[in-house]
Design a protein around this motif. Structure first.
Motif, PDB file in Angstrom:
ATOM      1  N   VAL A  51       0.841  -1.201   0.000  1.00  2.79           N
ATOM      2  CA  VAL A  51       0.000   0.000   0.000  1.00  2.79           C
ATOM      3  C   VAL A  51       0.873   1.247   0.000  1.00  2.79           C
ATOM      4  O   VAL A  51       2.072   1.206   0.295  1.00  2.79           O
ATOM      5  N   THR A  52       0.234   2.376  -0.313  1.00  4.76           N
ATOM      6  CA  THR A  52       0.992   3.616  -0.462  1.00  4.76           C
ATOM      7  C   THR A  52       1.611   4.085   0.847  1.00  4.76           C
ATOM      8  O   THR A  52       2.683   4.704   0.837  1.00  4.76           O
ATOM      9  N   GLN A 112       3.318   2.972 -11.075  1.00  5.10           N
ATOM     10  CA  GLN A 112       4.061   4.180 -10.729  1.00  5.10           C
ATOM     11  C   GLN A 112       5.309   3.786  -9.939  1.00  5.10           C
ATOM     12  O   GLN A 112       5.210   3.181  -8.874  1.00  5.10           O
ATOM     13  N   VAL A 113       6.469   4.111 -10.476  1.00  4.48           N
ATOM     14  CA  VAL A 113       7.744   3.764  -9.859  1.00  4.48           C
ATOM     15  C   VAL A 113       8.404   5.039  -9.342  1.00  4.48           C
ATOM     16  O   VAL A 113       8.516   6.032 -10.067  1.00  4.48           O
ATOM     17  N   HIS A 114       8.829   5.009  -8.086  1.00  8.23           N
ATOM     18  CA  HIS A 114       9.518   6.136  -7.458  1.00  8.23           C
ATOM     19  C   HIS A 114      11.002   5.773  -7.375  1.00  8.23           C
ATOM     20  O   HIS A 114      11.371   4.782  -6.730  1.00  8.23           O
ATOM     21  N   ARG A 115      11.840   6.576  -8.000  1.00  6.92           N
ATOM     22  CA  ARG A 115      13.271   6.265  -8.112  1.00  6.92           C
ATOM     23  C   ARG A 115      14.100   7.331  -7.428  1.00  6.92           C
ATOM     24  O   ARG A 115      13.864   8.539  -7.596  1.00  6.92           O
ATOM     25  N   VAL A 116      15.078   6.882  -6.651  1.00  2.00           N
ATOM     26  CA  VAL A 116      15.981   7.808  -5.972  1.00  2.00           C
ATOM     27  C   VAL A 116      17.357   7.157  -5.868  1.00  2.00           C
ATOM     28  O   VAL A 116      17.476   5.947  -5.690  1.00  2.00           O
ATOM     29  N   LEU A 117      18.386   7.971  -6.013  1.00  2.64           N
ATOM     30  CA  LEU A 117      19.756   7.489  -5.836  1.00  2.64           C
ATOM     31  C   LEU A 117      20.134   7.627  -4.372  1.00  2.64           C
ATOM     32  O   LEU A 117      20.025   8.709  -3.786  1.00  2.64           O
ATOM     33  N   GLY A 165      22.842   2.575  -3.458  1.00  2.00           N
ATOM     34  CA  GLY A 165      22.642   2.309  -4.875  1.00  2.00           C
ATOM     35  C   GLY A 165      21.338   2.904  -5.349  1.00  2.00           C
ATOM     36  O   GLY A 165      20.699   3.703  -4.647  1.00  2.00           O
ATOM     37  N   LEU A 166      20.933   2.530  -6.542  1.00  2.00           N
ATOM     38  CA  LEU A 166      19.691   3.047  -7.122  1.00  2.00           C
ATOM     39  C   LEU A 166      18.506   2.308  -6.526  1.00  2.00           C
ATOM     40  O   LEU A 166      18.437   1.078  -6.554  1.00  2.00           O
ATOM     41  N   LEU A 167      17.552   3.073  -5.991  1.00  2.00           N
ATOM     42  CA  LEU A 167      16.381   2.509  -5.326  1.00  2.00           C
ATOM     43  C   LEU A 167      15.138   2.805  -6.138  1.00  2.00           C
ATOM     44  O   LEU A 167      14.842   3.966  -6.434  1.00  2.00           O
ATOM     45  N   ASP A 168      14.389   1.765  -6.499  1.00  2.00           N
ATOM     46  CA  ASP A 168      13.075   1.902  -7.113  1.00  2.00           C
ATOM     47  C   ASP A 168      12.047   1.344  -6.137  1.00  2.00           C
ATOM     48  O   ASP A 168      12.190   0.208  -5.663  1.00  2.00           O
ATOM     49  N   VAL A 169      11.005   2.108  -5.846  1.00  2.00           N
ATOM     50  CA  VAL A 169       9.964   1.681  -4.914  1.00  2.00           C
ATOM     51  C   VAL A 169       8.627   1.722  -5.634  1.00  2.00           C
ATOM     52  O   VAL A 169       8.293   2.717  -6.284  1.00  2.00           O
ATOM     53  N   VAL A 170       7.855   0.652  -5.500  1.00  2.00           N
ATOM     54  CA  VAL A 170       6.556   0.563  -6.154  1.00  2.00           C
ATOM     55  C   VAL A 170       5.532   0.014  -5.177  1.00  2.00           C
ATOM     56  O   VAL A 170       5.841  -0.849  -4.351  1.00  2.00           O
ATOM     57  N   CYS A 171       4.324   0.541  -5.246  1.00  2.00           N
ATOM     58  CA  CYS A 171       3.189  -0.012  -4.513  1.00  2.00           C
ATOM     59  C   CYS A 171       2.559  -1.070  -5.421  1.00  2.00           C
ATOM     60  O   CYS A 171       1.903  -0.733  -6.406  1.00  2.00           O
ATOM     61  N   GLY A 172       2.768  -2.342  -5.085  1.00  2.00           N
ATOM     62  CA  GLY A 172       2.400  -3.422  -5.982  1.00  2.00           C
ATOM     63  C   GLY A 172       1.038  -4.025  -5.753  1.00  2.00           C
ATOM     64  O   GLY A 172       0.593  -4.857  -6.548  1.00  2.00           O
ATOM     65  N   ALA A 213       1.261  -8.858  -5.791  1.00  2.00           N
ATOM     66  CA  ALA A 213       2.695  -8.628  -5.611  1.00  2.00           C
ATOM     67  C   ALA A 213       3.514  -9.335  -6.678  1.00  2.00           C
ATOM     68  O   ALA A 213       4.483  -8.775  -7.211  1.00  2.00           O
ATOM     69  N   ALA A 214       3.147 -10.565  -7.018  1.00  2.00           N
ATOM     70  CA  ALA A 214       3.886 -11.319  -8.029  1.00  2.00           C
ATOM     71  C   ALA A 214       3.757 -10.678  -9.401  1.00  2.00           C
ATOM     72  O   ALA A 214       4.746 -10.552 -10.142  1.00  2.00           O
ATOM     73  N   VAL A 215       2.539 -10.265  -9.746  1.00  2.00           N
ATOM     74  CA  VAL A 215       2.326  -9.649 -11.061  1.00  2.00           C
ATOM     75  C   VAL A 215       3.104  -8.345 -11.172  1.00  2.00           C
ATOM     76  O   VAL A 215       3.806  -8.097 -12.166  1.00  2.00           O
ATOM     77  N   SER A 216       3.008  -7.499 -10.163  1.00  6.95           N
ATOM     78  CA  SER A 216       3.710  -6.218 -10.200  1.00  6.95           C
ATOM     79  C   SER A 216       5.219  -6.418 -10.263  1.00  6.95           C
ATOM     80  O   SER A 216       5.910  -5.760 -11.058  1.00  6.95           O
ATOM     81  N   THR A 217       5.725  -7.306  -9.443  1.00  7.95           N
ATOM     82  CA  THR A 217       7.168  -7.568  -9.437  1.00  7.95           C
ATOM     83  C   THR A 217       7.627  -8.105 -10.784  1.00  7.95           C
ATOM     84  O   THR A 217       8.648  -7.671 -11.334  1.00  7.95           O
ATOM     85  N   GLY A 218       6.874  -9.049 -11.332  1.00  9.72           N
ATOM     86  CA  GLY A 218       7.245  -9.629 -12.614  1.00  9.72           C
ATOM     87  C   GLY A 218       7.276  -8.610 -13.740  1.00  9.72           C
ATOM     88  O   GLY A 218       8.107  -8.709 -14.654  1.00  9.72           O
ATOM     89  N   CYS A 219       6.400  -7.608 -13.691  1.00  9.95           N
ATOM     90  CA  CYS A 219       6.395  -6.563 -14.711  1.00  9.95           C
ATOM     91  C   CYS A 219       7.641  -5.686 -14.648  1.00  9.95           C
ATOM     92  O   CYS A 219       8.083  -5.147 -15.674  1.00  9.95           O
TER      93      CYS A 219
END
Length: 230
Positions: free
Chosen positions: A11-12, A33-38, A42-49, A56-62
């Motif tokens: 969740v958000t 919607q992917v939130h990216r920050v250095l 390292g490079l961090l991508d955070v997503v509400c899946g 969770a599996a579908v979002s992660t797989g995408c």
């Protein structure tokens, strides 16, 4: 080579806790919607899946085709006696704890039915990196599709999985998607309430979210070498 870290929350509020104090760039990937920050790690991508193992599996797989060093399932959850309210938990194993069949004798797991595994080991290097940096309790984190709401079920789960430290709803989904893609998996949660009867007045959701943000502050404060956690 610095790490590329994918963090998948349900969740958000959990996503925002991981990103607290950071100024991410935002983009869309496969409708997510992917939130990216250095960060120093390292490079961090955070997503509400989404909630539950399937979402969770579908979002992660995408997202995994973009290329990551590790996929982390993160959020708040319920704690078994080994992990009290406010604790940080890192999985050394994830368990699909309520996938199976109800019988006259009670619940029978998918593994007991001979349909496949329900326990999945977590990459030990990443588990050590997350727990070492955050001071987490380690053990099995159970993935369930229906949150436990009675002491009877809590006792049954702990009897079946005595190494359980926490309960969540997404870990196995992220784990299976990552494993299929050949990407290491880890899970980190902070505890908002004991697993058992649903006494919502005693839940500490805001405190658990704050603890989640603090855990990621510690985790991301220093470099993480891709493929060789330290």
């Amino acid at each position: 080579m610095s790490a590329r870290i994918l963090v998948v929350t349900a969740v958000t509020a959990e996503r925002d806790a991981v990103l607290a104090g950071r100024r991410p760039a935002t983009g869309m990937v496969a409708g997510l919607q992917v939130h990216r920050v250095l960060t120093p790690a390292g490079l961090l991508d955070v997503v509400c899946g989404g909630v539950g193992p399937v979402a969770a599996a579908v979002s992660t797989g995408c997202l995994l085709p973009a290329g990551y060093s590790v996929a982390v399932s993160a959020g708040i959850g319920g704690g078994f006696p080994a992990a009290g309210v406010g604790a940080v938990v890192v999985a050394d194993t994830v368990v699909h704890a309520d996938l199976g069949a109800e019988t006259a004798e009670g619940f029978v797991s998918m593994a007991e039915l001979g349909w496949g595994a329900v326990r999945y080991p977590v990459d030990p290097g990443w588990a050590a990196a997350l727990s070492g940096r955050t001071g987490a309790v380690t053990g099995a984190v159970l993935t369930v599709s229906t949150v436990t709401g009675s002491q009877q079920r809590a006792d049954r789960l702990l009897a079946s999985y005595p190494d359980a430290v926490a309960e969540g709803m997404e870990g196995v989904g992220v784990c299976l998607a990552a494993t299929r893609a050949g990407v290491p998996f880890a899970e980190l949660r902070t505890i908002a309430n004991p697993v058992g009867p649903r006494h919502r007045e005693s839940w500490r959701v805001s405190e658990a979210l704050a603890a989640l943000g603090a855990a990621f502050d510690r985790l991301l404060a220093e470099p993480l070498a891709a493929g060789a956690p330290a």
